[in-house]
Design an enzyme around this catalytic site. Structure first.
Site, mmCIF file in Angstrom:
data_model
loop_
_atom_site.group_PDB
_atom_site.id
_atom_site.type_symbol
_atom_site.label_atom_id
_atom_site.label_comp_id
_atom_site.label_asym_id
_atom_site.label_seq_id
_atom_site.Cartn_x
_atom_site.Cartn_y
_atom_site.Cartn_z
ATOM 1 N N GLU A 141 -0.300 -9.678 5.790
ATOM 2 C CA GLU A 141 -0.921 -8.985 4.657
ATOM 3 C C GLU A 141 -2.135 -8.187 5.111
ATOM 4 O O GLU A 141 -2.367 -7.063 4.657
ATOM 5 C CB GLU A 141 -1.344 -9.986 3.567
ATOM 6 C CG GLU A 141 -0.213 -10.772 2.933
ATOM 7 C CD GLU A 141 0.653 -9.961 1.976
ATOM 8 O OE1 GLU A 141 0.427 -8.748 1.852
ATOM 9 O OE2 GLU A 141 1.565 -10.547 1.365
ATOM 10 N N ARG B 282 -1.950 -4.131 4.665
ATOM 11 C CA ARG B 282 -2.836 -3.568 3.639
ATOM 12 C C ARG B 282 -4.124 -3.001 4.242
ATOM 13 O O ARG B 282 -4.521 -1.883 3.938
ATOM 14 C CB ARG B 282 -3.181 -4.626 2.587
ATOM 15 C CG ARG B 282 -1.943 -5.169 1.888
ATOM 16 C CD ARG B 282 -2.303 -6.012 0.681
ATOM 17 N NE ARG B 282 -1.200 -6.905 0.323
ATOM 18 C CZ ARG B 282 -0.960 -7.339 -0.905
ATOM 19 N NH1 ARG B 282 -1.727 -6.986 -1.896
ATOM 20 N NH2 ARG B 282 0.055 -8.159 -1.150
ATOM 21 N N ASP C 282 12.825 -9.246 3.887
ATOM 22 C CA ASP C 282 12.913 -7.816 3.537
ATOM 23 C C ASP C 282 12.494 -6.802 4.590
ATOM 24 O O ASP C 282 13.321 -6.061 5.134
ATOM 25 C CB ASP C 282 12.147 -7.555 2.230
ATOM 26 C CG ASP C 282 10.726 -8.143 2.191
ATOM 27 O OD1 ASP C 282 10.295 -8.728 3.191
ATOM 28 O OD2 ASP C 282 10.056 -8.005 1.145
ATOM 29 N N GLU D 129 8.849 -1.507 -5.366
ATOM 30 C CA GLU D 129 10.051 -1.210 -4.565
ATOM 31 C C GLU D 129 11.041 -0.262 -5.243
ATOM 32 O O GLU D 129 11.644 0.594 -4.573
ATOM 33 C CB GLU D 129 10.765 -2.510 -4.158
ATOM 34 C CG GLU D 129 9.994 -3.366 -3.155
ATOM 35 C CD GLU D 129 8.857 -4.166 -3.764
ATOM 36 O OE1 GLU D 129 8.837 -4.317 -5.009
ATOM 37 O OE2 GLU D 129 7.982 -4.643 -3.009
HETATM 38 C C1 DMJ Z 1 3.666 -5.266 -0.770
HETATM 39 O O1 DMJ Z 1 2.605 -5.922 -0.222
HETATM 40 C C2 DMJ Z 1 4.580 -4.717 0.274
HETATM 41 O O2 DMJ Z 1 5.382 -3.721 -0.264
HETATM 42 C C3 DMJ Z 1 5.427 -5.772 0.923
HETATM 43 O O3 DMJ Z 1 6.358 -5.228 1.820
HETATM 44 C C4 DMJ Z 1 6.182 -6.543 -0.131
HETATM 45 N N1 DMJ Z 1 5.317 -7.045 -1.153
HETATM 46 C C5 DMJ Z 1 4.358 -6.155 -1.754
HETATM 47 C C6 DMJ Z 1 4.853 -5.357 -2.930
HETATM 48 O O4 DMJ Z 1 5.792 -5.929 -3.702
#
Ligand code: DMJ
Length: 581
Positions: free
Chosen positions: A181, A185, A313, A465
């Site tokens: 994260e 981010r 994912d 998404e």
């Molecule tokens: C975000 O932090 C990113 O897109 C991550 O890949 C998946 N989760 C969140 C958004 O849903």
């Protein structure tokens, strides 16, 4: 203050004029996609409009009588409604007007955050308060939103944000943070801000943060620990899951680390990030589909559960994007991506009943085990990802003019189908907002709904998404239906997630009118959802998909040449590659 726009950010008003003059030859009405789903009333099997209207009135009258008569005994049998045609489009708002409305939603969200919780890592809009994740905060919301401020040309707000980064932001914290994260981010946000503005402040902060994160990779295998202490650089295994790291977390740091190497000339970030992919690839997962946990000590997978939702994912996203990031020179990632997509088709791709919506199922016990028809909203990035993989960022018209294969055609088609299913996750609920998770109906029964929602999964965190896929599908196909679908979703966010204070909040049940608000606004609402919405209505030469890769938090980073500084430091043993056919 002013900042320099990168060369691909055009003058907005010029750009708007440009995009509206574009003619999308070969893509009018999305001729590659099934017509009945795009325009339900255009199907030759449908009766004329007058007849339908009359019949509808009769049915409505009959249903009203039944409901009134039996009202005390009526219960809601299902939490998702039947498939609906998209809401009627209200013409009159130009694309530019819509983009401006999205920009105003960002401003409203930002102003509320600034008023109630400036500088804090979390924003709690119901109590007009905030909370820090580490002492004095680590810029969770401000840093994540820097590039959106730039893209939306919000110079006053950007000035305040830059000032905060300059005078308040320090990563020298004796605190464990999540490696993934923080990378996607914070590191991604700073690098993207630097890319867009060329402001060295952001690169200095990014380098400082990168140096604090590299310690996480000092495990026996090279797989990063789940957390790292920002002051000591000491990695910390997850406290659950037997100390294993999430597969998607370990494999979704490469774009950021590699770009940091490119900017600084220091190979360390590149090598640490690249090694992770080499280790997971060395496990030779069947069909390129990886179990969702991996041990930092041994590099072996933990368990056999496979999914493209949470914990799985973005591994599949970063395979493709690593190949694109270094100007398509690192074929190893393209091969791995292609293998995995074949694996998805063979083992996970299913179609629901009665409307044959494409979805990507889960294998809780791995390949060979029973299939679960569950799909997280997180999986919805796959629509755009498949299309991006097919054209590598070109428009479909451009891509089809040279070297277009049947596989590319199928991937583009599937990208459209998954995007449509994800749109239906919104379009079939009472609020028009998608839940966190749906279960698709695979039975050959008389059920009228393609998907259902469990009570515990009915919340909406304002995730990006589906909008992300709509944006990519729009850029690649030029089919305006993706803009219309995005607009419909945006209006649902406006209607149900905006508070009187001007703040926007997550909601806890998308099947209830009104949906109860939750006391949280995620940073990705500003960093991703509103950014992708804004880009959906922007000129197509604003951050062209042929020139940039968006990291998984929607932070645009440039594509670049590795040479002469770096090379791919490993190769697949091709003999070992498992066939999926
Ligand atoms: C975000 O932090 C990113 O897109 C991550 O890949 C998946 N989760 C969140 C958004 O849903």
């Amino acid at each position: 203050m002013s900042f320099q726009l990168p060369r691909n950010i055009p003058n907005f008003s010029d750009g708007i004029r440009k995009v509206e003059n574009i003619t999308w030859q070969g893509f009018k009405g999305g001729s590659d996609l099934p017509l009945y789903k795009d325009k339900p009333w255009a199907s030759p099997l449908r009766r004329p409009r007058f007849y339908r209207r009359k019949r509808s009135y009769l049915i409505l009258l009959l249903l009203t009588s039944i409901v009134l008569f039996f009202r005390p005994w009526v219960t809601i049998a299902s939490r998702a409604r039947r498939l609906q045609p998209p809401q009627k489009v209200v013409y009159g708002d130009s694309w530019e007007d819509r983009r401006e409305q999205i920009r105003q939603s960002f401003v409203s969200s930002w102003d509320a955050y600034s008023r109630d919780a400036w500088g804090m890592d979390e924003y709690h809009p119901l109590t007009s308060s905030g909370r820090n994740m580490v002492q004095d905060g680590m810029g969770w919301i401000i840093v994540d939103a820097l590039d959106t401020l730039m893209i939306m040309n919000l110079t006053t707000q950007l000035e305040a944000a830059r000032e905060w980064v300059d005078t308040k932001l320090s990563y020298d914290k004796d605190h464990n943070v999540n490696v993934f994260e923080t990378t996607i981010r914070m590191l991604g946000g700073l690098l993207s801000a630097h890319y867009l503005s060329k402001d060295d402040l952001y690169l200095e902060k990014a380098t400082d943060l990168g140096n604090r994160l590299v310690g996480a990779y000092d495990s026996a295998s090279g797989i990063p620990y789940a957390s790292v202490n920002l002051q000591t650089g000491q990695g910390e295994p997850s406290h659950v899951d037997g100390g294993a790291s999430s597969t998607s977390e370990a494999t979704t740091v490469q774009l950021e680390m590699k770009y940091l190497s490119k900017l600084t000339g220091e190979a360390i970030y590149w090598k640490k990030a690249e090694k992770v992919i080499q280790v997971v690839e060395g496990n030779k997962a069947e069909a390129g589909l990886l179990p969702i946990f991996v041990h930092p000590t041994t590099g072996a997978f933990r368990g056999s559960e496979i999914r493209l939702g949470s914990r799985g994912d973005s591994y599949y996203e970063y395979l493709l994007k690593q190949y694109l990031q270094t100007n398509k020179k690192e074929i190893v990632y393209k091969d791995m991506y292609a293998e995995a997509m074949l694996g998805v088709r063979k083992h996970l791709l299913k179609y629901s009943n009665p409307n044959k919506l494409a979805f990507i199922a889960e294998l809780p016990q791995g390949i060979g085990g029973p299939l679960s028809p569950k799909m997280d909203h997180l999986v919805c990035f796959m629509g755009g990802n498949l299309a991006l993989g097919a054209t590598e960022g070109k428009t479909a018209v451009q891509a089809k003019s040279r070297g277009w294969t049947g596989q590319m055609e199928m991937d583009l088609l599937l990208g459209g189908q998954i995007t449509e299913s994800c749109f239906q996750m919104y379009n079939t609920t009472a609020t028009g907002l998608a839940p966190e998770i749906v279960y698709f109906n695979m039975e050959q029964d008389d059920a009228t709904e393609d998907m259902s929602i469990n009570e515990r999964d009915a919340h909406n965190l304002q995730r990006p998404e589906t909008i992300e896929s709509l944006f990519v599908m729009w850029r690649i196909t030029g089919d305006p239906k993706y803009r219309e679908w995005g607009w419909q979703i945006f209006q649902a966010f406006e209607k149900w997630t905006k508070l009187e204070s001007g703040a926007y909040a997550s909601v806890s049940d998308v099947t209830r009118i009104p949906p109860p608000p939750r006391n949280n606004m995620e940073s990705f609402w500003l960093a991703e959802t509103l950014k992708y919405l804004y880009l959906l209505f922007s000129p197509i030469d604003l951050l062209p998909l042929t020139d940039v890769v968006f990291n998984t938090e929607a932070h645009p980073l440039p594509r670049f040449d590795m040479e002469p500084l770096f090379q791919t430091g490993w190769a697949r043993k091709t003999d070992d590659v498992k066939s999926t056919t």
